[in-house]
Each structure stands twice: as C-alpha cells, then as structure tokens.
Design a protein around this motif. Sequence first.
Motif, PDB file in Angstrom:
ATOM      1  N   ALA A   1       0.785  -1.094  -0.022  1.00  0.00           N
ATOM      2  CA  ALA A   1       0.213  -0.150   0.161  1.00  0.00           C
ATOM      3  C   ALA A   1       0.939   1.146   0.050  1.00  0.00           C
ATOM      4  N   ALA A   2       1.924   1.277   0.652  1.00  0.00           N
ATOM      5  CA  ALA A   2       2.985   2.278   0.968  1.00  0.00           C
ATOM      6  C   ALA A   2       3.518   2.675  -0.620  1.00  0.00           C
ATOM      7  N   VAL A   3       3.950   1.492  -1.259  1.00  0.00           N
ATOM      8  CA  VAL A   3       4.765   1.890  -2.446  1.00  0.00           C
ATOM      9  C   VAL A   3       3.734   2.291  -3.465  1.00  0.00           C
ATOM     10  N   ASN A   4       2.363   1.688  -3.415  1.00  0.00           N
ATOM     11  CA  ASN A   4       1.518   2.030  -4.400  1.00  0.00           C
ATOM     12  C   ASN A   4       0.942   3.345  -4.420  1.00  0.00           C
ATOM     13  N   GLY A   5       1.229   3.941  -2.965  1.00  0.00           N
ATOM     14  CA  GLY A   5       0.817   5.276  -2.831  1.00  0.00           C
ATOM     15  C   GLY A   5       2.166   6.249  -2.863  1.00  0.00           C
ATOM     16  N   GLY A   6       3.049   5.763  -3.327  1.00  0.00           N
ATOM     17  CA  GLY A   6       4.127   6.604  -3.842  1.00  0.00           C
ATOM     18  C   GLY A   6       5.304   6.925  -2.541  1.00  0.00           C
TER      19      GLY A   6
ATOM     20  N   SER B   1      12.671   3.784   1.653  1.00  0.00           N
ATOM     21  CA  SER B   1      12.879   3.437   3.108  1.00  0.00           C
ATOM     22  C   SER B   1      11.738   3.786   3.731  1.00  0.00           C
ATOM     23  N   GLU B   2      10.765   4.578   3.242  1.00  0.00           N
ATOM     24  CA  GLU B   2       9.632   5.066   4.026  1.00  0.00           C
ATOM     25  C   GLU B   2       8.809   3.605   3.990  1.00  0.00           C
ATOM     26  N   ALA B   3       8.550   3.305   3.057  1.00  0.00           N
ATOM     27  CA  ALA B   3       7.689   2.049   2.807  1.00  0.00           C
ATOM     28  C   ALA B   3       8.460   0.620   3.572  1.00  0.00           C
ATOM     29  N   ALA B   4       9.427   0.689   3.726  1.00  0.00           N
ATOM     30  CA  ALA B   4      10.224  -0.504   4.182  1.00  0.00           C
ATOM     31  C   ALA B   4       9.842  -0.506   5.669  1.00  0.00           C
ATOM     32  N   GLN B   5       9.488   0.711   6.357  1.00  0.00           N
ATOM     33  CA  GLN B   5       9.420   0.630   7.844  1.00  0.00           C
ATOM     34  C   GLN B   5       8.088  -0.213   8.352  1.00  0.00           C
ATOM     35  N   VAL B   6       7.140  -0.626   7.356  1.00  0.00           N
ATOM     36  CA  VAL B   6       6.060  -1.181   7.719  1.00  0.00           C
ATOM     37  C   VAL B   6       5.979  -2.641   7.232  1.00  0.00           C
ATOM     38  N   ALA B   7       7.420  -3.294   7.169  1.00  0.00           N
ATOM     39  CA  ALA B   7       7.675  -4.544   6.601  1.00  0.00           C
ATOM     40  C   ALA B   7       7.187  -5.526   7.256  1.00  0.00           C
TER      41      ALA B   7
END
Lengths: 274, 153
Positions: A225-230, A234-240
């Motif tokens: 969801a984070a990646v699809n939201g742009g 490093s931001e998206a990986a935080q919720v891995a």
Amino acid sequence: MIPTAFDYIRARSIEEALAALATHGDEAKLLAGGHSLLPLMKLRLATPAVLVDIGRLDDLRYINDVGDYVAIGALTRHRSVETSDLVRSQAGLLAEATSYVGDPQVRHMGTIGGSVVHGDPASDLPSALLAMRATLVVQGPSGQREIAVDDFFTGFLDVSLGVDELLIEIRVPKMPDARWSFQKFNRRAQDWAIVGVSVVVNNGSSGIGLVNMDSVPLRAVAVEAAVNGGASASEAAQVAAEGANPPSDLNAGPEYREHLARVLTRRALAVVGC
Amino acid sequence: MEVAVTINGESYSREVEPRTLLVHYIRDFVGLTGTNVGCDTSSCGACTIHLNGESVKSCTILAVQADGQSLTTIEGLADGEVLHPMQESFRQCHALQCGYCTPGMVMAAISLLDENIAPTEQEVRLGLKGNLCRCTGYHNIVKAVLHCAGASV
C-alpha cells in the motif's frame, strides 16, 4: 535407509495417483523429487504408510506460454524453471528466487510443485508466487479447481490441498516489463532464509512476499500500500513487519527478524527503483 | 521391489526395500564405495553422483526412484589408468586433503562445467555450494575447477 518402512506405489498416470490417494487417504504422501519429504522421513517427522511416487508423470513437466500467464507443470524441476528463457523473460522474479533454492544438486531433483505444497514458511518460492499473484491448479476426484496463492498457505507445513488432491500446475502472470528483486539473508550457503523478501513492481502496482516471517509465507500488504501510494523505499520498508508474527529459533528472535524484514525490503525496493 | 539401474555403463538389478536409499544401493549392493555418505541430510554433497548426467545427492533419493535410470559414480570417470580431466586437475592443484569430500566435489564440479563451460571464480563457488569440505580446502578445489575449465590459475 529411511527408518520407518512404507509401501511404495509408482503412479503411471494422474488418475492412478488420485486413485491411490482415494484409497489410502491421509496415510499416503505423494513423492515428487523427494527433497522436502525424504529429509522429514529420515527424522521421523513424517511417517507415511504409503508413498505414491508421481516422479514419472512427465506430462506434468512443462513450461508453457498461455496468453497472459506462464503455466508451469507441478513436476518441473527447479533447474528447468531457473534456466527457462520464458520464465526469465516473463516472470524473472520466479527464476531468480528459484536460483536460491538449496544447491545445484537439489535443483536438479527437486520440483516446484513439491516445494510449494510442502508449505514451508522459510521456503524461497512462495514469496515470489505471492508477490506475483500466482494461481495454483489442483486436481481431485471431482475435477480441477484453481486456488489463488493468497488462499493456498493455511498453516505451518500446511496448504489448502485435500488429501485426495494433487497439485498439477502453477500459473504465473506474465510481467515482461516488471522490475523485481529477491533478497535472502542466511548464515550458511545452503540454509533456509532467516528472512527473505520478494518484491515486484509491475505497471505501477507492487507485490511483496516475505519468507520466514510467520508460520506461513505472507504478503507485506502494508508495504504494498505504501509503495502504491508513492512512498520512498525507506519509508515503505518501515512497515515491512506489520501484521507478521515472526518465529523464534536458534538463528534469530522475532525482533531481529522484524529488523531484517525492514532492511531486506528496503534493499529490494531500492533495487526496483522505488 | 526390483530396482534395475545402469551404473558406469554396467547393468545391475536387485530386489530392495522401498526405503533403501540410492547411496546404499550403490555402496552396499553394487559394492562401489567411492561415493561417500557424509551428513545423510542432503547438506554436505559427499554422496553426489550423476543421475542421467546431472549431479544429485544420492542420500536423498530412494533407490526405487532411480529404477531404469543411468547413473555415473566417481568410479566411472577414469579411462583405465587415465584420469578424467577433472580428477587430473584436482591432482595437479592439490585440491584434496583428507579426501572424503573429493568424490562428491569432482562429480559436482563436472556437472557444473557441463552447464557452464567457462565459469568465473564466483560461479564456481556458487556452483559448489552444495558440497562441504571439512578440511576447508576450498581454495584449491575452486582453483582445480577453474584449471579444468581452461582458465589460467
């Protein structure tokens, strides 16, 4: 010598294999390449009374271009998947993840179907199949049915396959223009991943599968969801590790696995250019 | 159950229990003891042979799975007194110490070169990841494989 004796049936057709399963029920196990099952039997962790050898069903060994997906027969050996021009060009992530399975000897003998139905949460391939939204085709007494990979892994070493059913095909959507990365962290050459991650980005939509972060292989939906939201890598990986319930063993506890999931996901996202 | 195989060009047939491992068929029944059992968990590669020309671990295959197939073991490589080029490279590069892993290493290395005739050093190391040398003699083993592939080492 395998410690516990068993009866051996060599199936000469899918129908014969299904008939043997119908007769022997949960006392029977299917034997494909044997590289997941035989090690368990040596340790008495699996003690089937009957082994149904489907290793000669050459009809289930193929890699075909079928419109919008690549169809891979369940008995296709890892080496064939790894080196297939079709898989490499249309489903590169799967070829890459397959190249990490075991070692060359294991990949000469082990099969994609055998590996997937084993349902090992530490196995490499399910993460790629989850990321790519594969479909599994199984055959039972009443015919064939398709199972979305999201519904396939149901528990530790457990999949949604009836005792009278046989996995016959894996369908992977063609993604010739996708960007992808497979990252695996382990301590010794042939070990299972302590944590691994498959990332694919195709037409602006991402798929992310995690290895050994729960009792089943799972998708990192929060990262998707984070990646699809742009979000950045490093931001998206935080919720891995969000939503995961990582196991604890001699290699790592849950907190370290969560850390690894974030680091490996960030690296994979950086490779694909997020 | 009757298991008939061709090993190094010779035909063998033998009644075995289904739970018999291929490596035991080769060692105990056929008497070819060059193929070693190391870990018995498909980790170490000491039991590596060729099944229809490809490297496999014979401790993780049932003899019944190999019925009707063609196998090559370390004993099948040399032509009389003339060593196989890979064996000769191992000898020249001193790629063995205790020798226990050697038959499996040689079989894995031949299969590796069959699939990649000119590997890099890194490709050799990855290609031999399924074989462990407890003497840690990897340096010369890698050198021997590169030497056999015609690289100047």
